[in-house]
Design a protein around this motif. Structure first.
Motif, PDB file in Angstrom:
ATOM      1  N   TRP A 178      44.549  26.454 -13.354  1.00  0.00           N
ATOM      2  CA  TRP A 178      45.761  25.758 -12.923  1.00  0.00           C
ATOM      3  C   TRP A 178      45.364  24.536 -12.106  1.00  0.00           C
ATOM      4  CZ3 TRP A 178      45.300  25.821  -7.654  1.00  0.00           C
ATOM      5  CH2 TRP A 178      44.642  26.922  -7.078  1.00  0.00           C
ATOM      6  N   ALA A 179      46.324  23.640 -11.928  1.00  0.00           N
ATOM      7  CA  ALA A 179      46.115  22.452 -11.097  1.00  0.00           C
ATOM      8  C   ALA A 179      47.168  22.450  -9.999  1.00  0.00           C
ATOM      9  CB  ALA A 179      46.237  21.201 -11.952  1.00  0.00           C
ATOM     10  N   GLY A 180      46.858  21.797  -8.886  1.00  0.00           N
ATOM     11  CA  GLY A 180      47.844  21.598  -7.826  1.00  0.00           C
ATOM     12  C   GLY A 180      47.914  22.754  -6.859  1.00  0.00           C
ATOM     13  N   PHE A 181      47.497  22.517  -5.636  1.00  0.00           N
ATOM     14  CA  PHE A 181      47.596  23.562  -4.609  1.00  0.00           C
ATOM     15  C   PHE A 181      49.039  23.663  -4.114  1.00  0.00           C
ATOM     16  CE2 PHE A 181      43.086  22.279  -4.395  1.00  0.00           C
ATOM     17  CZ  PHE A 181      42.515  23.522  -4.597  1.00  0.00           C
ATOM     18  N   ARG A 182      49.360  24.724  -3.400  1.00  0.00           N
ATOM     19  CA  ARG A 182      50.730  24.903  -2.887  1.00  0.00           C
ATOM     20  C   ARG A 182      50.693  25.148  -1.377  1.00  0.00           C
ATOM     21  NH1 ARG A 182      52.294  28.539  -7.465  1.00  0.00           N
ATOM     22  NH2 ARG A 182      53.480  29.853  -6.036  1.00  0.00           N
ATOM     23  N   GLU A 183      49.872  24.355  -0.685  1.00  0.00           N
ATOM     24  CA  GLU A 183      49.733  24.589   0.758  1.00  0.00           C
ATOM     25  C   GLU A 183      51.000  24.243   1.530  1.00  0.00           C
ATOM     26  OE1 GLU A 183      48.762  22.100  -1.129  1.00  0.00           O
ATOM     27  OE2 GLU A 183      47.012  21.166  -0.219  1.00  0.00           O
ATOM     28  N   SER A 184      51.827  23.279   1.006  1.00  0.00           N
ATOM     29  CA  SER A 184      53.041  22.969   1.775  1.00  0.00           C
ATOM     30  C   SER A 184      54.081  24.082   1.623  1.00  0.00           C
ATOM     31  CB  SER A 184      53.606  21.590   1.405  1.00  0.00           C
ATOM     32  OG  SER A 184      53.673  21.471   0.027  1.00  0.00           O
ATOM     33  N   GLU A 185      54.129  24.714   0.448  1.00  0.00           N
ATOM     34  CA  GLU A 185      54.995  25.911   0.310  1.00  0.00           C
ATOM     35  C   GLU A 185      54.520  27.025   1.233  1.00  0.00           C
ATOM     36  OE1 GLU A 185      55.206  27.548  -3.583  1.00  0.00           O
ATOM     37  OE2 GLU A 185      56.156  25.751  -4.398  1.00  0.00           O
ATOM     38  N   PHE A 186      53.221  27.152   1.305  1.00  0.00           N
ATOM     39  CA  PHE A 186      52.641  28.154   2.204  1.00  0.00           C
ATOM     40  C   PHE A 186      53.120  27.893   3.633  1.00  0.00           C
ATOM     41  CE2 PHE A 186      48.924  28.885   5.089  1.00  0.00           C
ATOM     42  CZ  PHE A 186      48.975  30.272   5.104  1.00  0.00           C
ATOM     43  N   ASN A 187      53.107  26.618   4.000  1.00  0.00           N
ATOM     44  CA  ASN A 187      53.546  26.259   5.348  1.00  0.00           C
ATOM     45  C   ASN A 187      55.035  26.553   5.533  1.00  0.00           C
ATOM     46  OD1 ASN A 187      52.705  25.387   7.828  1.00  0.00           O
ATOM     47  ND2 ASN A 187      53.120  23.213   7.423  1.00  0.00           N
ATOM     48  N   ARG A 188      55.833  26.364   4.468  1.00  0.00           N
ATOM     49  CA  ARG A 188      57.266  26.730   4.550  1.00  0.00           C
ATOM     50  C   ARG A 188      57.418  28.232   4.755  1.00  0.00           C
ATOM     51  NH1 ARG A 188      59.611  24.102  -0.804  1.00  0.00           N
ATOM     52  NH2 ARG A 188      61.437  25.406  -0.402  1.00  0.00           N
ATOM     53  N   ARG A 189      56.563  28.991   4.084  1.00  0.00           N
ATOM     54  CA  ARG A 189      56.635  30.449   4.273  1.00  0.00           C
ATOM     55  C   ARG A 189      56.323  30.811   5.718  1.00  0.00           C
ATOM     56  NH1 ARG A 189      53.472  33.781   2.213  1.00  0.00           N
ATOM     57  NH2 ARG A 189      51.885  32.592   1.089  1.00  0.00           N
ATOM     58  N   LEU A 190      55.396  30.062   6.320  1.00  0.00           N
ATOM     59  CA  LEU A 190      55.057  30.348   7.719  1.00  0.00           C
ATOM     60  C   LEU A 190      56.233  30.059   8.646  1.00  0.00           C
ATOM     61  CD1 LEU A 190      51.393  28.951   7.972  1.00  0.00           C
ATOM     62  CD2 LEU A 190      52.142  31.281   7.518  1.00  0.00           C
ATOM     63  N   GLN A 191      57.155  29.157   8.198  1.00  0.00           N
ATOM     64  CA  GLN A 191      58.352  28.864   9.010  1.00  0.00           C
ATOM     65  C   GLN A 191      59.489  29.838   8.696  1.00  0.00           C
ATOM     66  OE1 GLN A 191      57.756  25.664  10.721  1.00  0.00           O
ATOM     67  NE2 GLN A 191      55.861  25.617   9.523  1.00  0.00           N
ATOM     68  N   GLY A 192      59.280  30.783   7.802  1.00  0.00           N
ATOM     69  CA  GLY A 192      60.298  31.811   7.613  1.00  0.00           C
ATOM     70  C   GLY A 192      60.922  31.900   6.233  1.00  0.00           C
ATOM     71  N   GLU A 193      60.702  30.907   5.345  1.00  0.00           N
ATOM     72  CA  GLU A 193      61.255  31.032   3.988  1.00  0.00           C
ATOM     73  C   GLU A 193      60.465  32.078   3.209  1.00  0.00           C
ATOM     74  OE1 GLU A 193      62.538  27.514   1.483  1.00  0.00           O
ATOM     75  OE2 GLU A 193      61.708  26.483   3.214  1.00  0.00           O
TER      76      GLU A 193
END
Ligand code: NIG
Ligand code: FE
Length: 408
Positions: free
Chosen positions: A82-97
């Motif tokens: 696969w291509a493209g990391f998802r670190e910003s989604e990971f960061n959203r999860r850390l904020q509660g999503e």
């Protein structure tokens, strides 16, 4: 002339024993040898035991400097091309999503699908190789690798060709799985996609011999039990053995379905029912547990490893390496979670991360233990004994890795 390698000066050799998956109490019966050597001849283990003269010349002498030898890990559930990391989604999860909320808003698997479709085949080969090298540095010598971020004919094929092409240069032996039924394509959640998988994608994959296994994600909001069964049976008819993402976020009867279709493995199982546990325990379908996913999704819910082992199931452990729910290549991290969060013993988790993973890939006669006749897939860890794999956590103890007798 044939090559013969002697691995000596080992502190310990720790390995499960067998040429098939082991279940229940057998999972903790590993062999532990002190004062022993390993002789490798033409890529296979020739001898394991106290040092003695061989009746053929040793062409290479390897001083293990008091390391402990374990079988190379077999990571039997990964998503690699696969291509493209998802670190910003990971960061959203850390904020509660939550993971499911992010997926519902167009992120999740769909965002990796967009990036993977936009990548060239060569970029995917490079990405697979990078991940495979990271795996090898952490002691893995065999890994299953799934497609599932293409979700159309051309891009599923592109992913599977990337696995095939990467395998020619990969330090880790790769075993390909078609996971076209990972999700519905982002352009529309049309149920006709199931027919496209069955009529078009799987036949093309089988024709080009691009996969050994066929997988599906049976889950609320994704594929129903019936749709999953249709895909797996179609794969089976084309010679692709089933595996199944089962009971990950809800009890969807996935474990029972996996057993009913004779799947090689039922994976995740965080929400497996009592009935599902009983069905797996009576079957040869391997219960493949992925505790790094629970950890990374910050779920308090781990698969019931104790209940599965105590009921007599064949349990394996894998990373689930993927950009959304488990961004790791480390099998020792998975062993640490299995013991410290799922109450497995170190011995059980060593068996689960080696021999039983090999069993789910149909390779238990070839790899997954340090025994004469098997491929010389061996990891040397910088530790006086195998307990350090878990005891000395959070660091990479792997110092040397051999695959088919070749020092990586
Ligand atoms: O195994 N469960 C479904 N698929 C993956 C996650 C994929 C993703 O988030 O990109 C899994 O956890
Ligand atoms: Fe997965």
């Amino acid at each position: 002339m044939s090559s013969a390698l002697l691995i000596r000066n080992l502190s310990q050799i720790a390995t499960p024993i067998g040429r098939a998956g082991v279940r229940g109490v057998e999972m903790r019966r590993i062999a532990v040898l002190e004062k022993s050597v390993i002789v490798v001849r033409d890529g296979r283990i020739d001898y394991v035991g106290p040092e003695r003269r061989t009746d053929f010349p040793i062409t290479e002498d390897f001083d293990a400097r008091r390391a402990t030898a374990i079988p190379g890990f077999v990571d039997s559930h990964t998503h690699l091309p696969w291509a493209g990391f998802r670190e910003s989604e990971f960061n959203r999860r850390l904020q509660g999503e939550s993971y499911e909320q992010i997926a519902a808003s167009g992120g999740g698997i769909a965002s990796t699908v967009r990036a993977t479709r936009a990548a060239t085949g060569q970029q995917l080969v490079d990405n697979v190789l990078q991940r495979a090298r990271m795996m090898a540095r952490h002691g893995t010598t065999t890994a299953e690798a799934k497609s599932g971020y293409g979700l159309n004919l051309a891009d599923e094929i592109k992913q599977l060709r990337a696995i095939r092409d990467a395998d020619e240069q990969s330090p880790v032996r790769l075993v390909p799985t078609c996971l076209a039924a990972h999700d519905f394509p982002p352009e529309g959640r049309d149920p006709s996609f199931v027919a496209q998988i069955v009529d078009e994608i799987l036949p093309a994959v089988a024709k080009e011999k691009l996969a050994q296994f066929c997988d599906a994600f049976v889950e609320r909001g994704v594929f129903t039990r019936e749709q999953g069964e249709r895909v797996l049976r179609a794969g089976l008819a084309l010679g692709l053995r089933p595996r199944l993402h089962a009971d990950e976020f809800s009890d969807s009867g996935g474990a029972a379905l996996a057993v009913a279709v004779g799947a090689a493995s039922a994976d995740h199982l965080m929400h497996i029912s009592e009935k599902g546990i009983a069905a797996l325990a009576k079957s040869n379908t391997v219960a493949n547990l992925l505790p790094a996913t629970s950890f990374f999704l910050m779920s308090q819910r781990y698969a019931p490893a104790r209940a599965l082992i105590d009921a007599g199931a064949i349990v394996s452990l894998s990373t689930d390496c993927n950009p959304g729910s488990s961004m790791t290549e480390s099998m020792s991290m998975v062993m640490q979670l299995a013991t410290l969060q799922m109450q497995m013993t170190v011995e059980e988790s060593l068996t689960a991360g080696t021999l039983n993973g090999a069993a789910s890939l149909g390779l238990a006669h070839e790899t997954g233990s340090i025994e004469a006749g098997k491929r010389a897939d061996i990891a040397l860890i910088d530790a006086p004994n195998y307990l350090h794999l878990v005891y000395h956590f959070g660091v990479n103890l792997v110092r040397d890795v051999f695959r088919d007798g070749v020092h990586l």
